[in-house]
Scaffold this active site. Sequence first.
Site, PDB file in Angstrom:
ATOM      1  N   SER A 187       0.789  -1.231   0.000  1.00  0.00           N
ATOM      2  CA  SER A 187       0.000   0.000   0.000  1.00  0.00           C
ATOM      3  C   SER A 187       0.819   1.278   0.000  1.00  0.00           C
ATOM      4  CB  SER A 187      -0.955   0.006   1.193  1.00  0.00           C
ATOM      5  OG  SER A 187      -2.010  -0.898   0.977  1.00  0.00           O
TER       6      SER A 187
ATOM      7  N   GLY B 209       4.415   9.346   6.155  1.00  0.00           N
ATOM      8  CA  GLY B 209       4.849   8.112   5.514  1.00  0.00           C
ATOM      9  C   GLY B 209       3.684   7.234   5.141  1.00  0.00           C
TER      10      GLY B 209
END
Length: 473
Positions: free
Chosen positions: A72, A312
Amino acid sequence: MPRTDGLDRVNGLDGVGAWLRHRLPGLLDESRVPGAAVAVTAGDEVVEAAAGVLSTATGVEATVDSLFQIGSVTKVVTATLVMQLVDEGRLDLDAPVRAVLPEFRIADERAARRITARQLLSHTAGFEGDIFTDTGKGDDCLEKYLEVLHDVPQLFEPGGMFSYNNAGYCVLGRIVEVLRGEPFDVCARTRLFAPLGMTHTASDPYEAIVHRTAVGHTQRSPGAPPEPTPVWALARSNAAAGSMLAMRPRDLLAFARMHLAGGRGPDGGSVLSPDGVLAMRGPQITLPDIDQGTAWGLGWELFGPTGGTVFGHDGNTIGQSAFLRVMPEHDVAVAIVTNGGLSRQVYAEVMGRVLTELGGAAPPAPPTPPEAAPAPEAARYDRCVGTYASSTSETTVSRDAAGRLWLERTPLGVTADLDEAPYRTELVIWRGDTLIPVEPERGVHAPLAFLGDDGHGHALYLHTGRADRRVSR
């Protein structure tokens, strides 16, 4: 507190590199991770390390140029492609998705008319998100995927809350295809990978096979040794959400470096506007208190102050895990890729070292159940008891005669097909209204929250990053 500018930063990075090369093999053994590769950048300098094997069946050693699936983390690639369209004035994030995709439908027609690209980017669109239907390997797989969503239920009002949504990113991938007139994989390569010099990046198994490439590993039962997975990747129809993309960590840092450089590529050319870069890391929705990030931006997960801002994304696919963290205030980024085992332990120790040496602060300790934690009192937590479901699992929370809360989760759909093990644990109080499992899952005690009200005094959602809706009283 260590300084991270000039020569001190270079010395700190060299120290991190030496530590990685010394520590990584033992860390993998302790975490039962077959293989991993790590890259860290500070300014224009990069250090790398790799250890272990790419497959326990072949024994091929992992190298710093080996490709691992990033799962992902791909979503930030997709989000960047979307924001390029915004830069060009070709996409309005706050217009309904149907302005570009008039065929977009879900079970709730009213919601389908209202959902926007901004809500898809920030995981607030509200429909069931774990839809992994294989629609073939052709360039029309995303177009066909939109037809699969017609019966997908709406869990909450668009924009109402956060719930991680893979399917939403597949819709974004289709938006990119329609506005560019090219397949998603081609758009990613021509508009990101090639300009950023990402030479060790593969969009599918056909590209991966020409590189030294990792295979995922899973455990057939708790405590069993990691074994290679029977398939390498999920369906191509989910590529924009993270089903296939693989790369070496240095290439992942090249992507992060562009975001650190205000959208500029290595040749100084513009890949994304500075406004687009900043918009992606701007908070869109606050997350529940379950020890993930503090908020979500337009693609990026945002983390609370840890010696400065950190953003992130994590990625998990079939037996592989990836972690990308960026610290813009220190001009530092770290990429960690693994192929099985207790990968979170590897991430925690490596990231802790990087933050301490280059980010000026130690990271918070991972959540653990408190010693001698009291059982959640009935008056406050009986609202949690019940069954919650999604397309990938059914979870039942019950209370025993002694007053203790228990969670039992049964895999469904694609997770059951991949031999995901059932999970049972006692739940105890972590902090506030958030509970934490006593038994770790894949080495992690992941807190969970119970949100909303079903109209009868019971929680409407079990939230683990995804909002699983109550299906029984």
